[in-house]
Design an enzyme around this catalytic site. Structure first.
Site, mmCIF file in Angstrom:
data_model
loop_
_atom_site.group_PDB
_atom_site.id
_atom_site.type_symbol
_atom_site.label_atom_id
_atom_site.label_comp_id
_atom_site.label_asym_id
_atom_site.label_seq_id
_atom_site.Cartn_x
_atom_site.Cartn_y
_atom_site.Cartn_z
ATOM 1 C CG HIS A 1 -1.684 -1.226 1.455
ATOM 2 N ND1 HIS A 1 -2.959 -1.471 0.979
ATOM 3 C CD2 HIS A 1 -1.311 -2.360 2.094
ATOM 4 C CE1 HIS A 1 -3.335 -2.691 1.347
ATOM 5 N NE2 HIS A 1 -2.353 -3.261 2.022
ATOM 6 C CB SER B 1 13.223 22.955 -15.146
ATOM 7 O OG SER B 1 12.416 24.109 -15.273
ATOM 8 C CE LYS C 1 11.476 20.062 -11.833
ATOM 9 N NZ LYS C 1 10.168 19.738 -11.355
ATOM 10 C CD GLU D 1 9.114 12.630 -15.669
ATOM 11 O OE1 GLU D 1 8.133 13.295 -15.359
ATOM 12 O OE2 GLU D 1 10.229 13.130 -15.947
#
Ligand code: ARG
Length: 458
Positions: free
Chosen positions: A158, A279, A285, A292
């Site tokens: 979980h 970024s 970043k 992804e």
């Protein structure tokens, strides 16, 4: 004019230009050129052996096709939309080159069994390549497991801290998945590896062909047994798309974990700079673009499976032009799967593991609570009672901002008299991990044995 077409005989009007473009597949099926030529050479040799066409013609056909192959490979072949697909582009060039003999090549054959052959040949080669990429990825995962064999991390259910596990055990979970994926690719190969040529348009052929000979020339262990099925079956492609979807699902789950583990909240791993981007606005970043994108590409592979299933649904026997729509989903999936596997194999190999952060996280969240319960069970307490006792001690820890190993022996005794000093040794992270010794568990010995077994190819 329709007279340029290999099938122009019964037509008096030229094909509409846009219809020509709309129906042509050459833009994407040209990648079958090698398979098409290989299949045609085998077909021609068989026609010669069976004395269906003269041997002199076979020689001309074979050398003509070999020249065309060289031209295509040198980028010197002009593909024409008005010749619709790879099969007619090559055949028409052959006839232009060698005349009469070239026009005999299509004897006893149809584009319907020809295209079925070409895709099977193509997929067969690609399946071997994909299996090799799967081996590379497994090797990278095993490398990480070996390099970080002692690293302990929290195992989750979980997405809540559950029990401490070896990071290597986590890597080996993915090894199991990718090994099954390889098995599915190998299964798919069995069904793809059957020769459909000889089915003709749909009913077989009036010529005394020798399909088994073609199968031998092209290295097919079997020939298809029903001509209608031979030209209308795309199960092998669907099987590949299904196996690929499951494989991408596995890559997507691994992607998700890598993305999560790269966050400043987790900081379990660091992907190397080569696999990340920055970024344009936020200077701090470092984005995990590769996992992804692979997670995103999983969507297109599922879509490709759904596309072909839907194309095939309700098609009456035998060949229908709808089936030309099999190629783009198939090719796109092959490219996507190969690219994803390759980039993952490289990225995993270079990934850095943050041992301290994993270990600190594993120590939190009362991850050894089950070990306290198991300890009580070993001292004679029934498991359900032990569960209750440990539940109360966890509640006490929460209320007093303590971890289980921080409880004094007097505190432990308030929960059960069965608890002695040896509790501390029983609930270290190492003890917790190493106690799970049964086959498939996370103990160091067990994980080492698994690595050895997999390395030995078992
Ligand atoms: N380009 C076609 C395909 O990919 C080849 C088979 C065409 N057969 C036909 N009867 N039109 O399916």
């Amino acid at each position: 004019m329709s007279k340029d077409k290999l099938w122009g005989g019964r037509f008096t009007q030229p094909t509409d230009k846009f219809v020509e473009e709309f129906t042509a597949s050459i833009d994407f099926d040209k990648r079958l050129y090698h398979q098409d030529i290989r299949g045609s050479i085998a077909h021609a040799r068989m026609l010669g052996k069976q004395q269906i066409i003269p041997m002199e013609d076979v020689e001309l056909i074979v050398s003509g096709l070999q020249e065309i192959l060289e031209q295509i490979e040198a980028g010197k072949f002009d593909f024409s939309i008005s010749l619709e697909d790879i099969h007619m582009n090559i055949e028409s060039r052959l006839s232009a080159k060698i005349g009469e003999a070239g026009k005999r090549l299509h004897t006893g054959r149809s584009r319907n069994d020809q295209v079925a052959l070409d895709i099977r040949l193509y997929l067969r080669d690609e399946l071997v390549g994909i299996s090799a990429y799967l081996d590379l990825l497994v090797d990278s995962l095993l490398g990480q497991a070996e390099k970080n064999i002692n690293v302990i991390m929290p195992g989750y259910t979980h997405l809540q801290t559950a029990q401490p596990i070896l990071f290597a055990h986590h890597m080996l979970a993915y090894v199991e998945m990718f090994k099954r994926d390889k098995g599915r690719m190998e299964d798919c190969l069995k069904r793809a590896n059957v020769l459909p040529l000889g089915a003709g348009a749909l009913a077989g052929t009036t010529f005394p062909i020798d399909r088994e000979h073609v199968a031998e020339l092209l290295d097919f262990p079997e020939v298809t047994r029903n001509s209608l099925d031979s030209v209308s079956d795309r199960d092998f492609a669907l099987e590949f798309l299904s196996a690929s979807s499951i494989l991408m699902m596995h890559l997507s789950r691994l992607s998700e974990e890598l993305i999560l583990w790269s966050t400043s909240e987790f900081k379990f791993i660091e992907l190397s700079d080569g696999f990340c981007t920055g970024s344009s606005i936020m200077p701090q970043k470092k984005n995990p673009d590769v996992p992804e994108l692979v997670r995103g590409k999983t969507g297109r592979v599922y879509g490709n499976l759904m596309a072909l299933l839907t194309v095939m649904k309700s098609l009456p026997l035998a060949y229908n032009k709808d089936m030309q729509e099999d190629k783009e989903p198939l090719f796109d999936t092959i490219d996507t799967v190969k690219g994803s596997l390759k980039i993952f194999a490289d990225m995993i190999r270079e990934m850095r593991v943050n041992t301290e952060n994993m270990r600190n996280a594993a120590a939190k969240g009362f991850s050894t609570a089950t070990d306290v319960a198991d300890y009580l069970v070993r001292k004679g307490m029934p498991f359900r009672d032990a569960h209750e006792v440990v539940g109360k001690s966890v509640a006490y820890c929460v209320a007093n901002s303590k971890d289980l190993p921080e409880l004094t022996i007097d505190e432990w005794k308030t929960f059960s008299h069965m608890i002695d000093e040896d509790i501390y040794a029983a609930i270290t992270l190492e003890a917790s991990v190493n106690a799970r010794r049964a086959t498939g568990g996370t103990s160091l010995d067990g994980v080492r044995k698994e690595i050895t077994r997999i390395r030995a190819g078992k």
